[in-house]
Design a protein around this motif. Structure first.
Motif, short mmCIF file in Angstrom:
data_model
loop_
_atom_site.label_atom_id
_atom_site.label_comp_id
_atom_site.label_asym_id
_atom_site.label_seq_id
_atom_site.Cartn_x
_atom_site.Cartn_y
_atom_site.Cartn_z
N PHE A 191 -7.50 0.75 -6.06
CA PHE A 191 -7.36 2.07 -5.47
C PHE A 191 -8.72 2.79 -5.50
CE2 PHE A 191 -6.64 2.39 -9.98
CZ PHE A 191 -7.29 3.56 -10.36
N ASP B 124 -4.96 2.09 -1.03
CA ASP B 124 -4.75 1.29 -2.23
C ASP B 124 -4.06 -0.02 -1.88
OD1 ASP B 124 -2.32 2.35 -1.46
OD2 ASP B 124 -1.57 2.53 -3.51
N SER C 239 0.86 -1.19 0.00
CA SER C 239 0.00 0.00 0.00
C SER C 239 0.89 1.23 0.00
CB SER C 239 -0.92 0.01 1.22
OG SER C 239 -1.74 1.16 1.21
#
Length: 552
Positions: free
Chosen positions: A277, A233, A228
């Motif tokens: 995302f 995301d 991430s």
């Protein structure tokens, strides 16, 4: 009184007051939170702040942004029922060591950084020294000092223990920070050991051969690197290897396939590569570079059984086969209002298990080969009720391979017109209902119209359905008892009459997942297929398994 004490006694009082702060965690923490509230909105939570942040902190601690209070009732967010109310009241009314925000709030529940701790401690001690220097009446009596000294001596062992624990925690935290795998990536692993076998009389493929009833021991291992970069995301890179074979060969029908079979001869492969995302608070996007599957990208309405390592034992029991359309492809899935009670999803996957979306050759690529386009509406008015309507349009050619339901139904359902280009319209309804926290009832129904895109003009209709029951925490917290009954995909009508299913197969499955530890689950179960391949003349076939799943 304090007016008569000398310099040495003042120093002694200061030391005792410090010990008193150590002896009384509630009062100590309250005093620090009180002083730190002046600059709560300015200090960053990151412990690695630069010199600019420290300068800003010292400026904010001067008191320009806070107001001194004389009564705890001046705080609009402090109630008499709060656990630290009496300590806060004492600091306000007796010592005047409390300040709040200009809007009359105290904000006593926010977190405290190390910088705030140091500044708050310094400001509070300055106030204590000021009170001692001005010899305020009734501040501290000799009886108070004697009591504090006695308490310090009485709890000296406990204080020493607490200091040791804090030192140990600091050392452990430093070690973890120094040896962590990555600041952006987490390693998630799963290993499955499986003992199983197929049983019955004759195979369901019409050869007259007996079912291969050898007991097998096999495995599947997955390692996911989940990275991430923004906190919302995720970049997933999954490695997989295994030698779990398809029991369809042993039983003569793919209806006996397990939900976690995978045979790479234990060679490691990059099984998944995708990135998800938030385009905005209301839009979630996922891009699959390979092996994309809709059931991982959107709600599949079967939360108790969808997992291959912890859910259903069979391939058909995990979720509706409508989510297997386009499986193995590359593409994009977008969900609108993902956290709302009403959400919508659209997706496009190109390629497949044997078709390559990265190939520029004719009959392949993003738009010239196999593809599936999905649209779904999900409605979840509460945590206990969840329903969805799904539509998928697919095209599969002979070059990319034709397998409409990814081997979850009969051979005719997978290839209603043989190995020729086929398009299909797929409609599905899925539901999951939880009348209590321990009980869940779910299932799905699906209908497909297929059309031959090569050879003779032909159409076919295909139906399937499933119902399941989940009993959570059955016998022990974390355990799961599951029962399934349904009909795998069946060709109910076909212009090519020879490829129409005349009988009806029924899928019966039962499992019991026993949570041995937080990271080890043992799941025995049995799968029964009546009239396999939708042929009433075929003998019933059975599959027995004992799946052990390790997660780490």
């Amino acid at each position: 009184m304090i007016n008569s004490v000398g310099v040495s006694e003042i120093n002694t009082m200061t030391k005792l007051f410090w010990n008193w702060l150590k002896l009384s965690p509630v009062v100590f923490a309250t005093a620090l939170f009180a002083t730190n509230s002046a600059f709560a909105g300015e200090v960053q939570q990151d412990l690695n702040q630069d010199a600019t942040s420290v300068t800003q902190l010292s400026q904010n601690s001067s008191g320009n942004n806070m107001g001194q209070v004389t009564s705890v009732s001046q705080f609009s967010d402090v109630q008499p029922t709060d656990w630290a109310f009496q300590a806060l009241q004492s600091l306000v009314e007796r010592y005047g060591c409390i300040a709040g925000y200009p809007n009359g709030t105290y904000r006593g529940n926010r977190a405290l950084t190390r910088y705030e701790f140091a500044a708050g401690l310094n400001a509070c001690l300055d106030r204590v020294n000021e009170l001692i220097a001005t010899a305020t009446a009734d501040l501290v009596t000799k009886e108070d000092l004697a009591t504090l000294q006695r308490l310090q001596e009485e709890f000296s062992a406990e204080l020493a223990t607490l200091r040791g624990r804090v030192d140990a925690l600091e050392a452990r935290t430093a070690e973890l920070e120094a040896n962590q795998f990555s600041t952006t990536t987490k390693l998630v692993g799963e290993a499955i050991f499986n003992v199983g076998g197929a049983f019955g009389d004759e195979k369901a493929n019409g050869t007259g051969d007996d079912v291969d009833d050898n007991i097998t021991f096999s495995n599947r291992v997955r390692l996911s690197l989940n990275s991430s970069f923004t906190g919302t995301d995720q970049l997933q890179t999954r490695l997989q290897s295994g030698n779990l074979t398809n029991f369809g060969t042993a039983a003569g029908t793919n209806m006996t396939r397990l939900g976690y079979d995978n045979d790479t001869d234990n060679e490691v492969q990059i099984d998944k590569l995708n990135y998800a995302f938030n385009l905005s608070d209301a839009i979630r996007v996922k891009v699959d570079a390979n092996n994309g599957e809709y059931y991982e990208n959107i709600n599949n309405f079967n939360p108790d059984f969808a997992s291959s390592g912890r859910g259903a034992l069979s391939r058909y029991g995990r979720f509706s086969p409508i989510y297997r359309q386009g499986a193995g492809g590359a593409g994009l899935t977008v969900t609108f209002n993902p956290k709302g009670s009403l959400s919508a999803s659209v997706g496009y996957l190109a390629g497949g298990r044997t078709n390559d979306a990265s190939s520029p050759l004719a009959g392949e690529g993003l738009f010239d080969g196999n593809y599936s386009a999905l649209a779904q509406i999900a409605f979840q008015p509460s945590e206990s009720f969840n329903v969805g309507l799904t539509y998928v349009r697919t095209y599969q050619n002979s070059q990319g391979g034709v397998n409409l339901f990814e081997s979850t139904g009969s051979a005719f359902a997978s290839q209603p017109f043989g190995a020729v280009a086929t398009s299909s319209n797929n409609y599905g309804a899925q539901v999951n209902f939880r009348p209590t926290s321990k009980l869940a009832i779910g299932g799905w129904v699906g209908y497909t119209t297929a059309e031959a895109e090569a050879g003779p003009d032909a159409d076919a209709d295909i139906w399937y359905w499933m119902a399941n029951l989940a009993l959570r925490d059955f016998g022990k917290e974390g355990n799961l008892l599951g029962v399934f009954f349904g009909q795998p995909p069946k060709v109910t009508s076909n212009d090519i009459g020879a490829r129409e299913d005349d009988g009806t197969s029924y899928h019966l499955e039962a499992l019991y997942r026993y949570q041995l530890t937080d990271n080890i689950a043992v799941t025995p179960g049995v799968l029964v297929i009546f009239n396999p391949e939708h042929n009433d003349n075929n003998d019933t076939v059975y599959v027995g398994t004992l799946r052990t799943t390790f997660t780490f």
